[in-house]
Design a protein around this motif. Sequence first.
Motif, PDB file in Angstrom:
ATOM      1  N   ARG A 197     -46.598  -6.267 101.660  1.00 17.98           N
ATOM      2  CA  ARG A 197     -45.720  -7.440 101.702  1.00 17.98           C
ATOM      3  C   ARG A 197     -44.648  -7.372 102.781  1.00 17.98           C
ATOM      4  O   ARG A 197     -43.982  -8.366 103.057  1.00 17.98           O
ATOM      5  CB  ARG A 197     -45.058  -7.627 100.333  1.00 17.98           C
ATOM      6  CG  ARG A 197     -46.062  -7.834  99.210  1.00 17.98           C
ATOM      7  CD  ARG A 197     -45.365  -8.081  97.895  1.00 17.98           C
ATOM      8  NE  ARG A 197     -46.314  -8.256  96.807  1.00 17.98           N
ATOM      9  CZ  ARG A 197     -45.964  -8.499  95.545  1.00 17.98           C
ATOM     10  NH1 ARG A 197     -44.679  -8.593  95.232  1.00 17.98           N
ATOM     11  NH2 ARG A 197     -46.884  -8.637  94.610  1.00 17.98           N
ATOM     12  N   GLY A 198     -44.454  -6.197 103.361  1.00 14.13           N
ATOM     13  CA  GLY A 198     -43.452  -6.053 104.402  1.00 14.13           C
ATOM     14  C   GLY A 198     -42.127  -5.544 103.860  1.00 14.13           C
ATOM     15  O   GLY A 198     -41.787  -5.760 102.694  1.00 14.13           O
ATOM     16  N   SER A 199     -41.374  -4.885 104.725  1.00 12.68           N
ATOM     17  CA  SER A 199     -40.118  -4.264 104.307  1.00 12.68           C
ATOM     18  C   SER A 199     -39.004  -5.273 104.045  1.00 12.68           C
ATOM     19  O   SER A 199     -37.989  -4.934 103.436  1.00 12.68           O
ATOM     20  CB  SER A 199     -39.663  -3.261 105.372  1.00 12.68           C
ATOM     21  OG  SER A 199     -39.508  -3.914 106.630  1.00 12.68           O
ATOM     22  N   LEU A 200     -39.162  -6.533 104.496  1.00 16.16           N
ATOM     23  CA  LEU A 200     -38.117  -7.534 104.273  1.00 16.16           C
ATOM     24  C   LEU A 200     -37.948  -7.859 102.788  1.00 16.16           C
ATOM     25  O   LEU A 200     -36.888  -8.318 102.365  1.00 16.16           O
ATOM     26  CB  LEU A 200     -38.433  -8.818 105.052  1.00 16.16           C
ATOM     27  CG  LEU A 200     -38.337  -8.719 106.583  1.00 16.16           C
ATOM     28  CD1 LEU A 200     -38.749 -10.032 107.219  1.00 16.16           C
ATOM     29  CD2 LEU A 200     -36.913  -8.348 107.006  1.00 16.16           C
ATOM     30  N   LYS A 201     -38.989  -7.618 101.994  1.00 14.58           N
ATOM     31  CA  LYS A 201     -38.927  -7.909 100.562  1.00 14.58           C
ATOM     32  C   LYS A 201     -38.652  -6.645  99.744  1.00 14.58           C
ATOM     33  O   LYS A 201     -39.016  -6.563  98.570  1.00 14.58           O
ATOM     34  CB  LYS A 201     -40.234  -8.555 100.106  1.00 14.58           C
ATOM     35  CG  LYS A 201     -40.491  -9.921 100.736  1.00 14.58           C
ATOM     36  CD  LYS A 201     -41.724 -10.575 100.151  1.00 14.58           C
ATOM     37  CE  LYS A 201     -41.928 -11.965 100.737  1.00 14.58           C
ATOM     38  NZ  LYS A 201     -43.117 -12.648 100.175  1.00 14.58           N
ATOM     39  N   PHE A 202     -37.999  -5.677 100.361  1.00  8.90           N
ATOM     40  CA  PHE A 202     -37.798  -4.392  99.688  1.00  8.90           C
ATOM     41  C   PHE A 202     -36.945  -4.510  98.429  1.00  8.90           C
ATOM     42  O   PHE A 202     -37.166  -3.802  97.447  1.00  8.90           O
ATOM     43  CB  PHE A 202     -37.193  -3.370 100.661  1.00  8.90           C
ATOM     44  CG  PHE A 202     -35.746  -3.601 100.998  1.00  8.90           C
ATOM     45  CD1 PHE A 202     -34.740  -2.917 100.330  1.00  8.90           C
ATOM     46  CD2 PHE A 202     -35.383  -4.498 101.987  1.00  8.90           C
ATOM     47  CE1 PHE A 202     -33.409  -3.114 100.643  1.00  8.90           C
ATOM     48  CE2 PHE A 202     -34.058  -4.703 102.315  1.00  8.90           C
ATOM     49  CZ  PHE A 202     -33.061  -4.013 101.638  1.00  8.90           C
TER      50      PHE A 202
ATOM     51  N   SER B 208     -42.129  11.040  95.328  1.00 16.83           N
ATOM     52  CA  SER B 208     -41.780  10.548  96.663  1.00 16.83           C
ATOM     53  C   SER B 208     -43.035  10.067  97.385  1.00 16.83           C
ATOM     54  O   SER B 208     -44.143  10.527  97.103  1.00 16.83           O
ATOM     55  CB  SER B 208     -41.086  11.640  97.480  1.00 16.83           C
ATOM     56  OG  SER B 208     -41.939  12.759  97.638  1.00 16.83           O
ATOM     57  N   ALA B 209     -42.831   9.133  98.309  1.00 21.63           N
ATOM     58  CA  ALA B 209     -43.942   8.587  99.088  1.00 21.63           C
ATOM     59  C   ALA B 209     -43.400   8.006 100.387  1.00 21.63           C
ATOM     60  O   ALA B 209     -42.178   7.881 100.560  1.00 21.63           O
ATOM     61  CB  ALA B 209     -44.680   7.515  98.286  1.00 21.63           C
ATOM     62  N   GLN B 210     -44.311   7.654 101.285  1.00 25.56           N
ATOM     63  CA  GLN B 210     -43.932   7.031 102.549  1.00 25.56           C
ATOM     64  C   GLN B 210     -44.740   5.759 102.757  1.00 25.56           C
ATOM     65  O   GLN B 210     -45.936   5.720 102.464  1.00 25.56           O
ATOM     66  CB  GLN B 210     -44.168   7.980 103.725  1.00 25.56           C
ATOM     67  CG  GLN B 210     -43.171   9.118 103.817  1.00 25.56           C
ATOM     68  CD  GLN B 210     -43.341   9.933 105.081  1.00 25.56           C
ATOM     69  OE1 GLN B 210     -44.384   9.893 105.722  1.00 25.56           O
ATOM     70  NE2 GLN B 210     -42.308  10.674 105.458  1.00 25.56           N
ATOM     71  N   ALA B 211     -44.054   4.734 103.260  1.00 27.83           N
ATOM     72  CA  ALA B 211     -44.711   3.461 103.555  1.00 27.83           C
ATOM     73  C   ALA B 211     -44.697   3.233 105.066  1.00 27.83           C
ATOM     74  O   ALA B 211     -43.641   3.326 105.701  1.00 27.83           O
ATOM     75  CB  ALA B 211     -43.994   2.319 102.842  1.00 27.83           C
ATOM     76  N   GLN B 212     -45.864   2.948 105.620  1.00 30.91           N
ATOM     77  CA  GLN B 212     -45.974   2.660 107.053  1.00 30.91           C
ATOM     78  C   GLN B 212     -45.842   1.149 107.247  1.00 30.91           C
ATOM     79  O   GLN B 212     -46.785   0.401 107.044  1.00 30.91           O
ATOM     80  CB  GLN B 212     -47.328   3.154 107.583  1.00 30.91           C
ATOM     81  CG  GLN B 212     -47.590   4.633 107.376  1.00 30.91           C
ATOM     82  CD  GLN B 212     -46.703   5.518 108.233  1.00 30.91           C
ATOM     83  OE1 GLN B 212     -46.184   5.085 109.266  1.00 30.91           O
ATOM     84  NE2 GLN B 212     -46.526   6.766 107.816  1.00 30.91           N
ATOM     85  N   THR B 213     -44.647   0.696 107.625  1.00 31.34           N
ATOM     86  CA  THR B 213     -44.393  -0.734 107.800  1.00 31.34           C
ATOM     87  C   THR B 213     -44.263  -1.082 109.284  1.00 31.34           C
ATOM     88  O   THR B 213     -44.206  -0.187 110.141  1.00 31.34           O
ATOM     89  CB  THR B 213     -43.109  -1.152 107.064  1.00 31.34           C
ATOM     90  OG1 THR B 213     -41.978  -0.541 107.705  1.00 31.34           O
ATOM     91  CG2 THR B 213     -43.149  -0.714 105.609  1.00 31.34           C
ATOM     92  N   ILE B 214     -44.183  -2.374 109.584  1.00 28.26           N
ATOM     93  CA  ILE B 214     -44.064  -2.828 110.973  1.00 28.26           C
ATOM     94  C   ILE B 214     -42.768  -2.326 111.605  1.00 28.26           C
ATOM     95  O   ILE B 214     -42.726  -1.951 112.780  1.00 28.26           O
ATOM     96  CB  ILE B 214     -44.128  -4.372 111.037  1.00 28.26           C
ATOM     97  CG1 ILE B 214     -45.503  -4.853 110.563  1.00 28.26           C
ATOM     98  CG2 ILE B 214     -43.854  -4.866 112.455  1.00 28.26           C
ATOM     99  CD1 ILE B 214     -45.630  -6.353 110.473  1.00 28.26           C
ATOM    100  N   SER B 215     -41.691  -2.305 110.806  1.00 25.67           N
ATOM    101  CA  SER B 215     -40.391  -1.871 111.327  1.00 25.67           C
ATOM    102  C   SER B 215     -40.255  -0.355 111.411  1.00 25.67           C
ATOM    103  O   SER B 215     -39.295   0.159 111.980  1.00 25.67           O
ATOM    104  CB  SER B 215     -39.263  -2.429 110.451  1.00 25.67           C
ATOM    105  OG  SER B 215     -39.412  -1.988 109.115  1.00 25.67           O
TER     106      SER B 215
END
Length: 224
Positions: free
Chosen positions: A105-110, A166-173
């Motif tokens: 969904r993208g980091s803007l909706k975090f 813990s985890a990591q998300a690969q987003t556009i930003s």
Amino acid sequence: MEEKKFVQFKKEEFAVREYIKNSLGKGKISKVVIEYTPIGEKIRVFTNRPGIIIGRGGERIDELTRVLKKRFHMQNPYIEINEIKEPMLDAQLVADDIAMFLERRGSLKFKVIAYRALESIKKAGARGAEIALSGKLPSDRARTWKFRFGYLKKTGDLAAQVSKGSAQAQTISGVVGVKVSILRPDVKFEDQIEITDEVLEKIKRESLESGSGGKDGSAESEGN
């Protein structure tokens, strides 16, 4: 020399865990525990989706067993699947879910993603929880956002009972780090007092007896 062997052994063990998690799918595995017995290696996989992990007729387990023997040189690996009944009380599963939602969904909706996860954790009965997201959210400068509710001990003996993931998300930003801490409902505080139904009934009886005794006493006093 012994230290080098131990370090190498731990590296190989870590590689096995990572391979199992990646091959079976992100967001499906909470943890992998490897135990060594006289007859072989016992690998305990904790998941909330045992059916998907096992596969039709156990085909995925059979394939994984073959890979562990050939690639990681295990002698006699035995894979045991442990089902997690309430995934929203498992910090690692929650962290993986949040990371996948951020990627989709993208980091803007975090904020929406974090608050929804927090609400689900609360509904599952947790005593408290904290979600920390670190990265370029939403500005160009990296920072950490924290979302929490309830009680969450960070030091002392009780802190050891907090579920962490813990985890990591690969987003556009960029990369967003996800950390989740959950205090499960079955954790007991040192100063916690439990009142059973038996104790409540005893209190009610004593209260009723005390009330009826007071009325009789006042009537006798008036008669005198």
